[in-house]
Structures are given as C-alpha cells and as structure tokens.
Write an enzyme that holds these catalytic residues in place. Structure first.
Site, PDB file in Angstrom:
ATOM      1  N   CYS A   2      17.129   6.373 -15.936  1.00 51.70           N
ATOM      2  CA  CYS A   2      17.425   7.795 -15.715  1.00 51.70           C
ATOM      3  C   CYS A   2      16.820   8.684 -16.810  1.00 51.70           C
ATOM      4  CB  CYS A   2      18.923   8.010 -15.721  1.00 51.70           C
ATOM      5  SG  CYS A   2      19.790   7.010 -14.527  1.00 51.70           S
ATOM      6  N   ARG A  27       9.176   6.435 -16.440  1.00 47.47           N
ATOM      7  CA  ARG A  27      10.275   5.560 -16.848  1.00 47.47           C
ATOM      8  C   ARG A  27      10.898   4.824 -15.672  1.00 47.47           C
ATOM      9  NH1 ARG A  27      12.589   7.439 -21.915  1.00 47.47           N
ATOM     10  NH2 ARG A  27      14.543   6.558 -21.242  1.00 47.47           N
ATOM     11  N   TRP A  74      18.018   6.424 -11.710  1.00 51.82           N
ATOM     12  CA  TRP A  74      17.696   5.022 -11.417  1.00 51.82           C
ATOM     13  C   TRP A  74      19.032   4.393 -11.061  1.00 51.82           C
ATOM     14  CZ3 TRP A  74      18.613   0.064 -13.586  1.00 51.82           C
ATOM     15  CH2 TRP A  74      17.680  -0.920 -13.256  1.00 51.82           C
ATOM     16  N   ASN A  99      23.043   9.836 -18.139  1.00 52.73           N
ATOM     17  CA  ASN A  99      22.368   8.529 -18.244  1.00 52.73           C
ATOM     18  C   ASN A  99      23.368   7.550 -18.833  1.00 52.73           C
ATOM     19  OD1 ASN A  99      20.094   9.905 -17.545  1.00 52.73           O
ATOM     20  ND2 ASN A  99      19.029   9.636 -19.494  1.00 52.73           N
ATOM     21  N   GLY A 100      23.315   6.295 -18.371  1.00 49.43           N
ATOM     22  CA  GLY A 100      24.218   5.287 -18.928  1.00 49.43           C
ATOM     23  C   GLY A 100      25.214   4.828 -17.878  1.00 49.43           C
ATOM     24  N   GLU A 483       3.622 -14.193 -21.125  1.00 48.55           N
ATOM     25  CA  GLU A 483       3.313 -12.764 -20.987  1.00 48.55           C
ATOM     26  C   GLU A 483       2.365 -12.532 -19.797  1.00 48.55           C
ATOM     27  OE1 GLU A 483       4.537 -10.146 -21.974  1.00 48.55           O
ATOM     28  OE2 GLU A 483       3.004  -8.615 -21.746  1.00 48.55           O
ATOM     29  N   LYS A 487       3.256 -10.175 -16.612  1.00 47.03           N
ATOM     30  CA  LYS A 487       2.403  -9.060 -16.176  1.00 47.03           C
ATOM     31  C   LYS A 487       2.092  -9.197 -14.692  1.00 47.03           C
ATOM     32  CE  LYS A 487       2.845  -6.801 -18.689  1.00 47.03           C
ATOM     33  NZ  LYS A 487       3.450  -6.900 -19.994  1.00 47.03           N
ATOM     34  N   GLU A 490       5.274  -8.573 -12.472  1.00 43.32           N
ATOM     35  CA  GLU A 490       5.867  -7.233 -12.425  1.00 43.32           C
ATOM     36  C   GLU A 490       5.009  -6.202 -11.703  1.00 43.32           C
ATOM     37  OE1 GLU A 490       5.261  -6.130 -17.183  1.00 43.32           O
ATOM     38  OE2 GLU A 490       6.998  -5.353 -16.164  1.00 43.32           O
ATOM     39  N   HIS A 506       7.126 -32.779 -16.283  1.00 50.27           N
ATOM     40  CA  HIS A 506       8.586 -32.896 -16.264  1.00 50.27           C
ATOM     41  C   HIS A 506       9.197 -32.062 -15.139  1.00 50.27           C
ATOM     42  CE1 HIS A 506       8.486 -35.210 -19.935  1.00 50.27           C
ATOM     43  NE2 HIS A 506       7.685 -34.299 -20.463  1.00 50.27           N
ATOM     44  N   LYS A 605      10.744   1.929 -17.453  1.00 46.10           N
ATOM     45  CA  LYS A 605       9.990   1.759 -18.693  1.00 46.10           C
ATOM     46  C   LYS A 605      10.904   1.408 -19.858  1.00 46.10           C
ATOM     47  CE  LYS A 605       6.427   1.795 -21.376  1.00 46.10           C
ATOM     48  NZ  LYS A 605       5.654   0.538 -21.357  1.00 46.10           N
TER      49      LYS A 605
HETATM   50  C1  AGP Z   1       7.037  -5.453 -19.990  1.00 49.10           C
HETATM   51  O1  AGP Z   1       5.893  -5.223 -19.286  1.00 49.10           O
HETATM   52  C2  AGP Z   1       8.239  -4.757 -19.551  1.00 49.10           C
HETATM   53  N1  AGP Z   1       8.052  -3.428 -19.219  1.00 49.10           N
HETATM   54  C3  AGP Z   1       9.532  -5.100 -20.288  1.00 49.10           C
HETATM   55  O2  AGP Z   1       9.653  -6.478 -20.316  1.00 49.10           O
HETATM   56  C4  AGP Z   1       9.742  -4.549 -21.713  1.00 49.10           C
HETATM   57  O3  AGP Z   1       8.910  -5.187 -22.619  1.00 49.10           O
HETATM   58  C5  AGP Z   1      11.235  -4.746 -22.089  1.00 49.10           C
HETATM   59  O4  AGP Z   1      12.036  -4.008 -21.218  1.00 49.10           O
HETATM   60  C6  AGP Z   1      11.542  -4.379 -23.522  1.00 49.10           C
HETATM   61  O5  AGP Z   1      11.276  -3.037 -23.780  1.00 49.10           O
HETATM   62  P1  AGP Z   1      11.195  -2.487 -25.259  1.00 49.10           P
HETATM   63  O6  AGP Z   1      10.053  -3.162 -25.923  1.00 49.10           O
HETATM   64  O7  AGP Z   1      11.009  -1.011 -25.125  1.00 49.10           O
HETATM   65  O8  AGP Z   1      12.506  -2.848 -25.912  1.00 49.10           O
END
Ligand code: AGP
Length: 610
Positions: A2, A27, A74, A99-100, A483, A487, A490, A506, A605
């Site tokens: 949000c 975001r 959100w 927000n929250g 990683e 990527k 997501e 395994h 974000k």
């Molecule tokens: C990665 O591509 C993501 N957007 C996500 O995993 C992100 O790294 C995670 O939410 C942590 O965010 P931050 O580094 O702002 O704490």
C-alpha cells in the site's frame, strides 16, 4: 504494498495526489482512491486496477480541493474491490487511509457494530474511521479524538486522516509502517515513501514509531499519544528524481540491469583507498567494533537473503568469523541465541521490510555486540534504527525484481569481508591490495558481460514453452542459482527451483527430463570437477543444459547443451558477474511471455506487512 499520499495547499491538490500515486505504482497494488475536502463534504473517488483507472474516474467527475489524501491498496483484508479500496469514511465526519495491519480489528469491529456503526467494506481500515468518529463524540478537538482512537489500535500502521472539522489539516500516526511529512513553503504533504513527493519537495520529516502529527499549510506539529510535543528535524532526500524516467529502455528492470556497473562503482566510491579498504564509511564506531566481532548473524528476506548467503562464504573464508544467515520471517519467531560478541547484520534494499525490522528490534534487545544495516535507502527505518550503516549507492530501484540492489549489496559485502579480514589480522597487505584491484575492475567486467545480452536473448527462447526450470550452482554460486531461479519465477511465472549441484541425486534428479531446462553457473574453481559429474547425471537423463561458465572452462556443447562463456568469472567477485546473465535471462523470458515485467502479479516492491 500500500501507498499513502496527502497534501494541504492554497492550490488544487488533486494533481499532486494523482502524481504521488503514480510514483508509488512500482510498489505493487490492486486498487486506488482519493478523498478530498470540499466545504463540509468529503468527496471520494476509488477504482479497482491501475492508477490510470482512478485518473479516468477523476477526469469524468473532477475534484478540486485544498486538502486531501490518496492511497494505493495491496489487498490484505478483503478482495481488491472498489468497496474495499481506501479511503474509508465514517459518514461525512472524516476519511482515512492506512498501510499495515490492525491486529485487533475483529474485536473493534464487533464493538463498533454493537454501538450502531455500519460497515461498507471488509477491511481493517474502516474500523479506524469509525473508531475516530466514536471518539469525536467524546472530544471537541479532532486531535484528541484522533489520538484516543489511535491508542486503541494494535498492530502496524501508517495512518492519515482528513476531516471537515479541521479543513486545512492532515492527521497522521505511525507504528511500524513508514510515513514522512514533505515540507515546502505554504503547502505541505505526506507520504509513505519520499519518492511519491520528489516532484514537490526534497525535505522530509521521518515519523518514528509512536509519533502522531497534525500537518497544515504552515507546518507540522508532532506529538505522542500522551500529547507531549516532539521535535523532529527535516532532512534532505539525496536521490535524484529519476522515478518517471525509463530513458530509452522498455522497462525499469532492463534499465536497472544496465545501470549496475555504475551502481557498483558508486557503491565503492567511499569504500576504497589507493591500496586498501576504508572502514570510515561504516560510521565512527567501526574501527573499535570490527576487531571485537567473533560471530555474525545475517538476517534478510528474498534477494537480500541471497546476498547474505554469498557473504557467508566470503566472510568465513577471508576473516575466519563464523556466519549464520537466516530469513527474517523465521528468525523473528524463533528464540535465536547470540554467542558473545555477535554482530547482527540486517540486509534490505528498502530498509522498510517488516520482518527484517522486527528481527533488528529483537537483536537490539537480546545481547548482540552491535547492529549493522546494509541498505540502499539512507533515510529508511532500518538505517535509522541500526548502530552501524553500510550504504549501497544503487540509486532508486523501481522494478519489483531486484537487480542493481543485489549486485551492490554483494559488492558491499565482499568489501565488508575484506574489512573484517584485515581487522582480524587474517588478510595481509598483498592480498588486500589484490582484492581492492579486483573490486576496482568489477564495473568494467560487468559492462563486458552486459554486452552478451543478444546471446542471452536467444537462450531465453528455449524457456517460452516450459513450465519448470532447475538452477544449479556450487559454493558461492549456489546462492546465485537461488537468485536466478527467484528472478525467473517472479517475472515470468515459470516454476523454478535452485539446488546446490551436489544435492541433485538426493531428490531433484527425479524431475529431470527433456522438458526441464537445467541452468548452471560455473566458475573455474575447485568444485568444477564435481560439478561436471553432476551435469553428466543431467545429460544422461535427457535434461537440457544451459551453462553460464567462466571463459577458461571447457565444456562440450552439442545437442541439449548450450554453453555461454562469461568473462570476469575468475576472481572472488565472480558471483556478482555470474548474476548478470541470469537477470538478463529472466528478463528476456518474461518479455517473450508478455508478463508485466516491472510489476509482476501479486508482488510488492517493499513488503511493509508481515
Ligand atoms: C526480489 O526480486 C524481490 N523483490 C524480494 O525478494 C526482495 O528482495 C525482498 O522482499 C526483500 O526486500 P528488501 O531488500 O527491500 O528488504
């Protein structure tokens, strides 16, 4: 997640609110809304979907006002519908955005319903609106009603309210979710993120947990729940206003991938001397603390967690200090034990991730030697609440998929491993100088690798009709495989998993067949021989191999095997270099699949709720 924007001014504030919401779009959100004061009335417009849908609603039915609040939602409580979108009203007495998460909202909702309040949404936020209205019946002064209502809330919130009973004011409260006041001349603003307001100001007061505020055109008045006045000085926001600018790039993510050489160079600018690492950038206390550190706990989420996993290999081998790395959402609900002289490191691009902040707060009360924030946002809560700071200079990252934030985190962590090695007497001068030269060469090597984009684009075609993919790595390159898989999943929505290559037989080997591309990142290191055997196991089962390998590694290409040689993978910084083709791969697969690259579905974000 949000986003909140608000403004009070002698001019019409609706365009400021709309532009602010646009700047928060990156975001992640699913609906948007605005509430403004028009005389005695509160006018609200809300829309499901993009901010553009709200802009269209405002064009069809315009609003002109001097005071208002706006929100991107959100969904947490209740589906993304217009009725659940913020702002929420209590009659014509007030409107709120939030927000929250309000944890005691069910009990409050029951209480308010039996007192006769009618609910129009399923959200926890509407509870806040009616709670304030109930308190207005007890207090003539809106500030008092607002703070009494806030006193009943449990959970996390950044809250903003407007009321016709005080028509030039915005009321705010913060607990756990970020909120800033933007300061200007004869008009002031509020937002959950300074980025929303960079078009109108670069001076911000950051609210702390427990702060309340009344903001009008003349200024901001901060107080606590007991009504005690608080002093908080405005700070300048140093980042350039680059939010709306994709340049010649089709997506922010691609722009950010190509910005990495510069971002890494900027991150190193204050950290390297002519022959060695400079530790002053960690803060005045650093030189006294570094030699005392006997253990390190690194806590983070998502991509930042992967950076921590790479750092474990570097710090242990260069400095000999044992390192634990854990995701924040697990750490905060265990009962972690910190051995004597343990340094807590929180890694976060945004510095506002709720779980990472909760972990930091736990660490501060549980006997750690010191806390250190590795962060890209200097004014963030993580930085403000940590004892030491290690800042990356990635610039603002807009794409939800983290790219330049990750490689700058890795750069700073490699540097930290050197600083720790030196402080512990484990790094001699010659090795330090060599490592510094490697870091200095890194941006140049990254540029060369990014020139391989066309080759990676061709490889991406192999993935378009695939449902699954496997990523393999060993040692420092295992977290890079994690990683790469994150990527891909997501932004392209292809199911991707990563394993240390030695784990293949395994279990995951059972998945391998001709429909399963297997991506490997392989430097020329002591694990290469073992990795080759692992890859043979994949080939023998018909799996298709895509190998991103160091230049001097010989691997036979042919049917079912694609090799792409990556220059610059022979030094300690190889994991940073190896990340780049995996980012490009995910980007080009997503592009071919036609997904929303910068704003993938369901993701945000900055994850400011649990
Ligand atoms: C990665 O591509 C993501 N957007 C996500 O995993 C992100 O790294 C995670 O939410 C942590 O965010 P931050 O580094 O702002 O704490």
């Amino acid at each position: 997640m949000c986003g909140i924007v608000g403004a009070t001014s002698a001019r019409n504030i609706t365009p400021i609110l709309l532009e602010g919401l646009r700047r928060l779009e990156y975001r992640g959100y699913d609906s948007a809304g605005v509430a403004v004061l028009e005389g005695e009335a509160i006018e609200v417009r809300r829309a499901v979907g993009k901010v553009q849908a709200l802009a269209d609603a405002l064009e069809a039915d315009p609003l002109e006002s001097h005071t208002g609040i706006a929100h991107t939602r959100w969904a947490t409580h209740g589906k993304p519908t217009e009725a659940n979108a913020h702002p929420h009203r209590s009659g014509h007495r007030l409107a709120v955005v939030h927000n929250g998460i309000i944890e005691n909202y069910e009990a409050l909702r029951r209480e308010l319903k039996s007192a006769g309040f009618q609910f129009a949404s399923e959200t926890d936020t509407e509870v806040i609106a009616h709670l304030i209205a109930r308190e207005m019946d007890q207090h003539d002064d809106f500030a008092k009603a607002f703070s009494h209502a806030v006193g009943h809330l449990e959970g996390a919130y950044a809250l903003a309210a407007v009321t016709p009973s005080d028509p030039e004011a915005l009321y705010l409260a913060r607990m756990g979710s970020p909120l800033v006041i933007g300061i200007s001349t004869e008009e002031n603003y509020i937002a959950s993120d300074p980025l929303a307001l960079l078009q109108v100001t670069d001076r911000f007061i950051h609210l702390e947990n427990g702060d309340l505020a009344r903001v009008d055109r003349q200024g901001a008045h901060l107080f606590d729940l007991k009504g005690k006045e608080l002093q908080r000085e405005p700070e300048r926001f140093a980042h350039e206003d680059q939010v709306a600018n994709k340049g010649d790039y089709r997506h922010f993510m691609l722009k950010e991938i190509h910005e990495q050489p510069e971002a890494v160079a900027n991150t190193l600018a204050d950290k390297l001397g002519s022959h060695g690492v400079l530790t002053e950038s960690l803060g005045p206390e650093a030189n006294a603390i570094l030699p005392k550190i006997e253990n390190i706990h690194i806590i983070a989420c998502g991509t930042s967690y992967h950076a921590g996993l790479v750092a474990r290999y570097w710090i242990e081998s260069i400095s000999g200090i044992p390192v634990n790395v854990e995701v924040a959402s697990e750490y905060r609900y265990r009962e972690p034990v910190a051995p004597p002289n343990t340094l807590f490191i929180g890694i976060s691009q945004s510095g506002e991730t709720a779980d990472t902040l909760a972990a930091l707060r736990f660490a501060k009360e549980n006997g750690y030697l010191q806390t250190l924030a590795l962060c890209n946002m200097p004014g963030s809560t993580l930085v403000r609440e940590s004892g030491l700071r290690l800042l990356t200079q990635a610039g603002i990252e807009i794409g939800v998929a983290s790219t330049k934030a990750f490689t700058t985190q890795l750069t700073a962590l490699y540097w930290l491993a050197l600083a720790l090695g030196r402080a512990r007497g484990r790094l001699d001068k010659a090795d330090e100088e060599k490592a510094v030269a490697t870091l200095r060469a890194l941006p140049r090597h990254m540029e060369v690798v990014l020139e391989l984009e066309d080759e990676v684009k061709h490889i991406a075609e192999e993935f378009v009709d695939k449902q699954h993919a496997l990523f393999l790595g060993r040692g420092t390159h295992y977290p890079i495989a994690l990683e790469g898989a994150l990527k891909l999943k997501e932004i392209s929505y292809i199911h991707a998993e990563a394993y240390p290559a030695g784990e293949l037989k395994h279990g995951p080997l059972a998945l391998v067949d001709e429909d399963m591309p297997v991506v490997t990142v392989a430097p020329d290191d002591h694990l290469l021989g073992k990795l080759r055997s692992n890859l043979e196991e994949v080939r023998a089962r018909g799996g298709q191999l895509i190998n991103f390998i160091a230049e001097n590694v010989d691997m036979q290409a042919g049917e079912g095997v694609i090799n792409l040689k990556i220059p610059g993978m022979n030094d300690g910084t190889s994991p940073i270099i190896a990340t780049l083709p995996l980012q490009l791969l995910a980007y080009h697969v997503a592009l071919l699949k036609g997904t929303d690259v910068d704003k993938p579905r369901n993701l945000a974000k900055s994850v400011t709720v649990e």
